[in-house]
Design an enzyme around this catalytic site. Structure first.
Site, PDB file in Angstrom:
ATOM      1  N   ASN A   1      -7.478   1.641   9.882  1.00 21.40           N
ATOM      2  CA  ASN A   1      -6.170   1.940  10.474  1.00 21.40           C
ATOM      3  C   ASN A   1      -6.334   1.900  11.987  1.00 21.40           C
ATOM      4  OD1 ASN A   1      -5.485   2.454   7.839  1.00 21.40           O
ATOM      5  ND2 ASN A   1      -4.994   4.617   8.126  1.00 21.40           N
TER       6      ASN A   1
ATOM      7  N   HIS B   1      -3.002  11.142   0.562  1.00 22.50           N
ATOM      8  CA  HIS B   1      -2.490  10.950   1.920  1.00 22.50           C
ATOM      9  C   HIS B   1      -1.934  12.282   2.423  1.00 22.50           C
ATOM     10  CE1 HIS B   1      -0.985   7.699   4.852  1.00 22.50           C
ATOM     11  NE2 HIS B   1      -0.777   8.872   5.436  1.00 22.50           N
TER      12      HIS B   1
ATOM     13  N   TYR C   1      -4.495   1.808  15.809  1.00 28.38           N
ATOM     14  CA  TYR C   1      -3.288   1.985  16.620  1.00 28.38           C
ATOM     15  C   TYR C   1      -3.541   1.957  18.127  1.00 28.38           C
ATOM     16  CZ  TYR C   1      -0.793   3.382  12.389  1.00 28.38           C
ATOM     17  OH  TYR C   1      -0.212   3.396  11.143  1.00 28.38           O
TER      18      TYR C   1
ATOM     19  N   ARG D   1       0.847  -1.185   0.000  1.00 30.21           N
ATOM     20  CA  ARG D   1       0.000   0.000   0.000  1.00 30.21           C
ATOM     21  C   ARG D   1       0.893   1.249   0.000  1.00 30.21           C
ATOM     22  NH1 ARG D   1      -3.117   3.075   4.689  1.00 30.21           N
ATOM     23  NH2 ARG D   1      -4.129   4.615   3.353  1.00 30.21           N
TER      24      ARG D   1
ATOM     25  N   GLU E   1      -7.440   8.533   6.343  1.00 28.26           N
ATOM     26  CA  GLU E   1      -7.746   9.161   7.640  1.00 28.26           C
ATOM     27  C   GLU E   1      -8.196  10.618   7.519  1.00 28.26           C
ATOM     28  OE1 GLU E   1      -4.764   8.689  10.624  1.00 28.26           O
ATOM     29  OE2 GLU E   1      -4.585   6.527  10.355  1.00 28.26           O
TER      30      GLU E   1
ATOM     31  N   GLU F   1      -3.578  -0.173   8.083  1.00 32.77           N
ATOM     32  CA  GLU F   1      -2.419   0.259   8.871  1.00 32.77           C
ATOM     33  C   GLU F   1      -2.521  -0.310  10.276  1.00 32.77           C
ATOM     34  OE1 GLU F   1      -1.963   4.782   7.011  1.00 32.77           O
ATOM     35  OE2 GLU F   1      -1.502   4.456   9.128  1.00 32.77           O
TER      36      GLU F   1
END
Length: 1064
Positions: free
Chosen positions: A867, A679, A869, A634, A725, A940
């Protein structure tokens, strides 16, 4: 990592000030007192404590604007802060309680002169400072007054470009003259400027002085030149008009960082030390105390570098002969602020690109930190007490300074409010003991004429861009309490005893306490070598690299098994973070180029101008991807590399060739390209022309860009992500990179930008669906930042509901329109409307979609990229004070939710990223169930690790391997046990890169990149081998060596959990 590491080094085995390494000859404690009349004080500054930003006739300052646009930590501002404008009597009460002899505070220029000129004199401001001074004198406390502590009147910034305008010199002199006239009958100690180096260099870097920043190094030198000239004018005004009658003193305060040669045996490093000191302190001290001019080495090096860059003359301005004469000797004392020290070497010899905040490119100076010097609160402020003594000697001897007052020295301590503050701050007490010890040595043994010591600071306040997260005060301030209650910490009592005893006399209880601390320091140093060996041995035998507490066997247990055939395993990157070549090959500038490259805003001072250099080294990237065995890669396309001005008319053939070559190279190695269109690197031309995502003209412009990409690359690309995002870019960006556009419009701007992005995605999806899907057969989705919100009290219905609102405001904002009904979640519409009405608005800040727009939005995504985290604890927010969402970067006041971190959830490299693997499983279930998402790719997931280059990087990164094992384990549970349709897992990231505001200090890659090496060599870490085994086996089959390794890790986790609190 920084906080954990610092804490470990500072408090070991009950030694609150074990500042290693300990040298008894150098660091030994010497009991004794100070000369009679020695001044003991504390300090503050107007913007950091006063509040009342628009009360009592005050005019706006550059600091008001900087922080009100969201530049501080979690949006903190100085609008109220400690509220000293209304509580100055309380401040004087606690000063009297401490027993200080003096109080250093600053006057607010715009509170006295709202537009910066004498004509705008504000009587209320005059009354306030007269009242404060009189209150101090009534308690026998000497006022020690700073005229300028960075809060320039905004009117002068706008009219004259601030300190770049020579007119401001005379305006400052007018302001100073008024202060001398009005307050000088009672004020006998004046400081003109506080830390002019920090203001010119650092404040411009972070945007407080935008005109200076825009002119680069030339602007910095011009700004500082005017500081020096303004100081000289004010000194002469005091000397001619007021000194005889008032009998006071006037000086300047400098930030004095000590420097040691990185290699003590290197003549080059020793010379670099002297250049560092001259470029930092000599820049101001040399003209003021010595000869009216800059240091020769500074003039020489700046001229040389300027010539090398093709400039007609040196960037460093010259003083006229008359100015030199009038500047020489224009200070009665030096105010010395000391906090830290650095290791210094030649920058060019290091081959680095400004990797440290204190680097001086023109002076060929690189600075770094010693790994044994702890940094408890801010990673670039190391605790080095003996550097204090050295810098005091240097300033007296090198610049013939006749008198020194220590005007600031303080301990940085991070506290973000997740747990109750602990008033037992022995580390701060020991910090001051260590520095006062070194100060006394400088006075008694070295003969340095120092007549005061001033603690920064009296009470917790707004510590600039760190907001309220840095607690430096002797008194704690509760910023959630409207009354801003001041509570003494233990260090206040310790300092009160120091003042009472005028130091550390033999036999005094306070002296005995410090002697005990020092005995433990010496004992610990004596046994350090054997302890280190033992610790290393224990780490290899009993270490649990992924001991992510708390461990719940039922929830966190490891389940061996493989993934379905065809499951995609990949790694991710982004164009701006790896490509470099920001102005090569016909590429146009982006907003990220402007923000990070032209202004060097990253914490370590680095930029992405080269970063991993993937524009030239893409074949090397594909080689290591093939080495890993990934099925997909990606990466993102750079819109301004393809369309330099953002439009199809500016098509750049070199950019097209680059991405075609990369895609073809991937396919030649059987690697699927998984492409992100956007991005965060918006063409700068579109920001300048349309104000970026605030203007819906970008919907069609983005659609044109997407159409071109589908047409040019879609024959080989079958997985498209439109936006990465959008919440992160818009919400967090509104406080930084988008602060001048989205940020200026407040919540309306944030929601308006979100609406534009939603419509742009839908337009691109429909373009692909109508024009390309039938022939190309690909998929188009978007990637969202999906932070899990766990109810703080699972038994509390309000907290459970608040957690759902948190998710809807962060994820549902974008997922709900695409996957559910073409509109925002009902709860979001309801709460934003309610808050808008409460704020006195006629309409909701959240814009509506028309029926036609809802129809276009609904169903316009083939998959969701998740994504993941971290996670947060979420509770209902009952009030509107500082305890609300502003405490956390993920807070959402429109949603009436409060978010915070759980202290039991460990963090790795970033203090706001907790490691919560089980949150991934919950996120995957919720997006499937709540938003009816048919297909998910994890786009991610990665491990944050801080490394600033002081020591060689350790490739044995078992914690990263265990991090990915834990998350892959939870992902498989979501698929196998919960039936969530996930078809890919993507590690962030392939290699260490430019991690936005953190520059190159966050090492998230499977491959290490040496940013000091022009070749940008990629070297596999151990985690690369681990992930390669996971891919090769399509998971964790029973009996595989890497499966057995993980099972051993989990056994140790379970053992530790059973051992309970004693092991913890």
């Amino acid at each position: 990592m920084a906080e954990e590491k610092g804490q470990d080094k500072i408090q070991q085995n009950g030694v609150p000030c074990a500042f290693p390494p300990f040298d008894p000859d150098r660091d030994g404690f010497e009991p004794g007192t100070f000369p009679p009349g020695f001044m003991w004080g504390v300090a503050s500054s107007a913007y950091q404590i006063e509040g009342g930003w628009n009360e009592g006739g005050k005019g706006p300052s550059i600091m008001d604007v900087h922080f009100q646009k969201g530049s501080g930590f979690s949006g903190h501002t100085g609008d109220v802060t400690c509220d000293s404008y209304n509580k100055y009597r309380e401040d004087v009460r606690i000063l009297s309680e401490l027993g200080v002899s003096h109080y250093r505070f600053s006057l607010s220029w715009p509170r006295l002169f709202p537009d910066g000129t004498r004509d705008s004199l504000n009587p209320d401001g005059v009354r306030y400072y007269n009242s404060l001074i009189d209150e101090l004198l009534a308690h026998n406390i000497v006022p020690f007054v700073t005229l300028y502590h960075w809060d320039l009147p905004l009117a002068l910034e706008k009219k004259y470009k601030g300190w770049l305008g020579e007119e401001v010199i005379e305006l400052f002199n007018d302001y100073a003259r008024f202060c001398f006239s009005e307050f000088g009958d009672r004020v006998k100690h004046w400081v003109t400027f506080n830390e002019p180096w920090s203001h010119a260099v650092v404040c411009s870097m972070v945007g407080m002085l935008p005109h200076v920043r825009d002119r680069g190094r030339e602007g910095t030198y011009a700004c500082a030149h005017n500081f020096i000239r303004a100081h000289g004018r004010a000194w002469h005004t005091y000397d001619k008009e007021f000194r005889t009658k008032q009998g006071g003193k006037l000086g300047i305060t400098l930030s004095c960082t000590w420097a040691e040669p990185k290699n003590p045996d290197s003549e080059e490093d020793a010379a670099a030390v002297e250049r560092f000191l001259q470029f930092h302190m000599g820049w101001f001290a040399h003209p003021i105390f010595l000869n009216g001019d800059y240091p020769d080495v500074m003039k020489e090096y700046v001229a040389r570098r300027s010539a090398e860059e093709g400039l007609a003359k040196s960037r460093l301005p010259e003083f006229t002969a008359e100015e030199k004469t009038t500047l020489k000797g224009t200070a009665d004392f030096l105010g010395l602020n000391y906090y830290t020290a650095r290791l210094t070497s030649a920058l060019l010899a290091e081959g680095l690109s400004k990797p440290d905040l204190l680097d001086e490119e023109d002076g060929d100076v690189h600075v770094g930190t010693h790994p044994d010097w702890p940094a408890p609160g801010i990673f670039f402020i190391n605790v080095v007490p003996w550097g204090f003594r050295k810098v005091l000697n240097y300033m007296q001897n090198r610049y013939q300074v006749p008198l020194i007052y220590v005007t600031e020295n303080g301990y940085h301590e991070e506290h973000k409010g997740e747990v109750q503050y602990d008033m037992k701050d022995a580390r701060r007490s020991c910090y001051h003991a260590a520095h006062i010890n070194e100060l006394r040595k400088a006075i008694v043994h070295d003969g340095v004429n120092v007549q005061s010591y001033t603690v920064w600071c009296l009470m917790d306040n707004l510590e600039w861009d760190s907001g309220f997260s840095q607690r430096m005060g002797l008194y704690h301030v509760d910023f959630t309490d409207p009354d801003r209650k001041r509570t003494p910490k233990e260090s206040a009592s310790f300092y009160r005893d120091v003042i009472k005893n005028n130091g550390f006399p033999e036999g005094a209880p306070i002296t005995n306490q410090v002697l005990e601390w020092w005995k433990k320091r010496a004992h610990q140093q004596k046994n350090s070598s054997s302890s280190t060996v033992l610790n290393v041995k224990m780490a290899s035998v009993q270490g649990v690299p992924c001991d992510f507490p708390p461990f719940d066997e039922d929830r966190d247990g490891f389940s061996p098994g493989v993934f379905p055939p065809g499951f995609l395993w990949g790694a991710a990157t982004a164009a701006f973070q790896i490509e470099g070549a920001c102005s090569e090959g016909g590429k146009g500038p982006s907003i990220t180029d402007s923000w990070f490259n032209q202004s060097a805003r990253a914490l370590d001072g680095t930029t992405a101008e080269v970063t991993c250099d993937s524009y030239h080294r893409y074949r090397e990237d594909v080689r290591i991807l093939s080495e890993l065995g990934v099925s997909h890669y990606r990466f993102s396309l750079s819109w301004p590399r393809l369309f330099p001005d953002g439009t199809r008319d500016s098509l750049n053939p070199d950019g097209v060739r680059y991405y075609n070559s990369l895609i073809d190279e991937l396919r030649a190695h059987n690697i699927v390209p998984f492409v992100t269109l956007y991005h965060w690197d918006l063409p700068l031309a579109l920001m300048d022309k349309y104000r970026g995502w605030l203007n819906e003209a970008l919907v069609e412009l983005f659609n044109d860009y997407a159409r071109f990409c589908f047409s040019e690359f879609g024959d080989r690309v079958k997985h498209w992500v439109t936006f990465n995002e959008p919440w992160s870019e818009i919400v967090i960006g509104s406080k930084g990179i988008l602060s001048e556009t989205v940020g200026k419009e407040g919540k309306r701007g944030v929601y308006a930008a979100g609406r534009t992005v939603l419509k742009a995605h839908a337009a691109a999806w429909h373009t692909y669906d109508r024009e390309f899907r039938a022939k190309q057969g690909g998929q188009v989705g978007l990637a969202l930042s999906c932070t899990w919100g766990e109810p703080k009290d699972p038994q509390n219905a309000d907290d459970v509901t608040a957690a759902k609102r948190f998710f809807d405001f962060n994820v549902g904002w974008f997922a709900h329109p695409f996957f559910v009904n073409g509109d925002y979640p009902d709860v979001m519409k309801d709460y934003v409307m309610r808050r808008s009405m409460a704020d006195g608005l006629d309409t909701s800040c959240l814009p509506e979609f028309s029926a036609e727009e809802k129809a276009l939005l609904k169903g316009s995504a083939d998959f969701l990229g998740v994504n993941y985290y971290t996670a947060r604890l979420v509770s209902a927010w009952a009030g509107r004070d500082a305890s609300g969402p502003g405490e956390d970067m993920l807070g959402e006041d429109d949603a009436d939710v409060h978010v915070e971190m759980n202290p039991d959830w460990p963090v790795a490299g970033l203090p706001f990223i907790s490691i919560v693997p089980w949150g991934l499983r919950k996120v995957l279930n919720l997006v499937r169930d709540r938003y009816q998402v048919p297909l998910i790719y994890v786009t991610e997931n990665g491990y944050h690790e801080e490394h600033k280059g002081e020591v060689q990087y350790d490739m044995k990164d078992a914690r990263r391997s265990c991090y990915h094992a834990a998350h892959i384990n939870e992902l498989r549970k979501a698929m196998v046990l919960d039936g969530v349709n996930v078809q890919g897992y993507t590690v962030w990231c392939l290699m260490d890169n430019f991690e936005w505001f953190f520059g190159h200090t966050q090492k998230m890659g499977l491959y290490h990149v040496d940013f000091t090496d022009p070749e940008r060599k990629r070297v596999p870490k151990e985690s690369a081998g681990f992930y390669r085994d996971v891919i090769k086996h399509n998971g964790f089959p029973d009996g595989a060596p890497h499966t057995s390794l993980v099972q051993e890790w989990w056994k140790e986790r379970a053992k530790r959990a059973m051992a309970g609190s004693s092991e913890k």
